[in-house]
Design an enzyme around this catalytic site. Structure first.
Site, PDB file in Angstrom:
ATOM      1  N   CYS A  98       0.660  -0.876   0.091  1.00 57.64           N
ATOM      2  CA  CYS A  98      -0.043   0.021   0.246  1.00 57.64           C
ATOM      3  C   CYS A  98       0.722   1.130  -0.151  1.00 57.64           C
ATOM      4  CB  CYS A  98      -1.176  -0.148   1.384  1.00 57.64           C
ATOM      5  SG  CYS A  98      -2.484   1.647   0.898  1.00 57.64           S
ATOM      6  N   CYS A  99       1.842   1.412   0.750  1.00 50.99           N
ATOM      7  CA  CYS A  99       2.700   2.147   1.056  1.00 50.99           C
ATOM      8  C   CYS A  99       3.620   2.397  -0.568  1.00 50.99           C
ATOM      9  CB  CYS A  99       4.019   2.183   1.854  1.00 50.99           C
ATOM     10  SG  CYS A  99       3.511   2.887   3.965  1.00 50.99           S
TER      11      CYS A  99
ATOM     12  N   CYS B 189      -1.366   8.731   7.135  1.00 57.18           N
ATOM     13  CA  CYS B 189      -2.898   8.299   6.468  1.00 57.18           C
ATOM     14  C   CYS B 189      -3.964   8.021   7.934  1.00 57.18           C
ATOM     15  CB  CYS B 189      -2.387   7.380   5.931  1.00 57.18           C
ATOM     16  SG  CYS B 189      -2.049   7.493   4.338  1.00 57.18           S
TER      17      CYS B 189
ATOM     18  N   CYS C  88      -3.222   4.390   9.568  1.00 59.42           N
ATOM     19  CA  CYS C  88      -2.332   3.695   9.621  1.00 59.42           C
ATOM     20  C   CYS C  88      -1.672   4.851  10.947  1.00 59.42           C
ATOM     21  CB  CYS C  88      -0.705   3.262   8.981  1.00 59.42           C
ATOM     22  SG  CYS C  88      -1.833   2.496   7.504  1.00 59.42           S
TER      23      CYS C  88
ATOM     24  N   CYS D 267       7.500   3.705   6.000  1.00 54.43           N
ATOM     25  CA  CYS D 267       6.882   3.510   4.786  1.00 54.43           C
ATOM     26  C   CYS D 267       7.648   3.187   4.443  1.00 54.43           C
ATOM     27  CB  CYS D 267       5.815   4.919   4.648  1.00 54.43           C
ATOM     28  SG  CYS D 267       6.867   6.092   4.812  1.00 54.43           S
TER      29      CYS D 267
HETATM   30  S1  SF4 Z   1       1.135   4.989   6.010  1.00 55.80           S
HETATM   31 FE1  SF4 Z   1      -0.887   2.944   5.046  1.00 55.80          FE
HETATM   32  S2  SF4 Z   1      -2.734   3.515   3.805  1.00 55.80           S
HETATM   33 FE2  SF4 Z   1      -0.938   5.320   4.152  1.00 55.80          FE
HETATM   34  S3  SF4 Z   1      -0.321   4.148   2.078  1.00 55.80           S
HETATM   35 FE3  SF4 Z   1       1.436   3.304   3.570  1.00 55.80          FE
HETATM   36  S4  SF4 Z   1      -0.161   1.186   4.525  1.00 55.80           S
HETATM   37 FE4  SF4 Z   1      -1.194   3.019   3.011  1.00 55.80          FE
END
Ligand code: SF4
Length: 236
Positions: free
Chosen positions: A122-123, A205, A208, A231
């Site tokens: 996701c990151c 985010c 998280c 991240c």
């Molecule tokens: S901080 Fe969380 S929601 Fe944001 S990009 Fe990374 S995994 Fe995804």
């Protein structure tokens, strides 16, 4: 001017231990813009350190290039702060970078709640890939990392070779404490994310980021449920 290709270990050591040794953040920023000019971009996360750097940068180069990674998952307070920052620093060239996939496309292609099942992926989609693309036109980028933010940042130099993004990375605030940051914000009456007043020292985010208890590490509220601490933007 050193580039990723020419900044070897010896040149980086010389810069950090001679040219920039003992310099203030303002002096490092002055050196950075004198050296790189428009070839330098500041990647701002809109954290407390970001407010300090935006102010110092705007005083040194009022039309400096700034990028903000808009993951689509920020808090309302963060988007509100982005608007305040644009008003406060109207001449800075601030660009909000979006991921290639919308949240819906990400869910369709990689599954619902990817931040829970595969947070690194996701990151990568929402932060690393957009930053990589955003840094491409520049030889150097600036970051608000501080050594006191935690063990993963304790050795951060003023200037280093960034292997992940194949760039030169400049961190003028490495020697600042959190108290230094807040004192600067107060004295200069800078805007800041209102969530900082609700025990969120580090804000990313919504999915998280959690508030931290008094005495906990500044970044312990980030990915606290996933055993993840960074991240990937600031890998050495
Ligand atoms: S901080 Fe969380 S929601 Fe944001 S990009 Fe990374 S995994 Fe995804």
């Amino acid at each position: 001017m050193y580039t990723y290709e020419t900044l070897d270990i010896q040149s980086a050591s010389e810069l950090n231990e001679t040219t920039l040794a003992g310099k203030t953040a303002k002096e490092v920023i002055r050196w950075a813009y004198a050296t790189y000019g428009n070839d330098l971009v500041y990647a701002c996360s809109l954290g407390a350190e970001g407010m300090v750097l935006l102010d110092l940068i705007a005083k040194e180069k009022s039309d400096a290039n700034v990028i903000f990674l808009d993951t689509d998952f920020h808090f309302d307070e963060t988007y509100e702060l982005l608007n305040q920052v644009r008003t406060r620093f109207p001449s800075l060239n601030i660009q909000a970078l979006k991921p290639a996939l919308t949240p819906e496309e990400q869910a369709d292609q990689h599954g619902e709640r990817l931040w829970e099942t595969h947070p690194d992926q996701c990151c990568a989609i929402r932060k690393l890939d957009p930053l990589e693309k955003g840094l491409k036109p520049y030889n150097a980028w600036m970051s608000g990392l501080r050594r006191a933010q935690g063990p993963t940042r304790a050795e951060t130099p003023f200037v280093g070779r960034d292997e992940r993004f194949q760039s030169v990375k400049i961190c003028p605030l490495i020697h600042w404490t959190l108290d230094d940051v807040w004192a600067y914000i107060e004295v200069n009456n800078l805007p800041y994310n209102k969530l900082h007043d609700e025990n969120y020292p580090s804000i990313g985010c919504t999915h998280c980021t959690a508030p931290v208890a008094p005495g906990e590490d500044e970044r312990s509220g980030r990915w606290s449920q996933f055993g993840k601490t960074e991240c990937g933007l600031h890998r050495a």
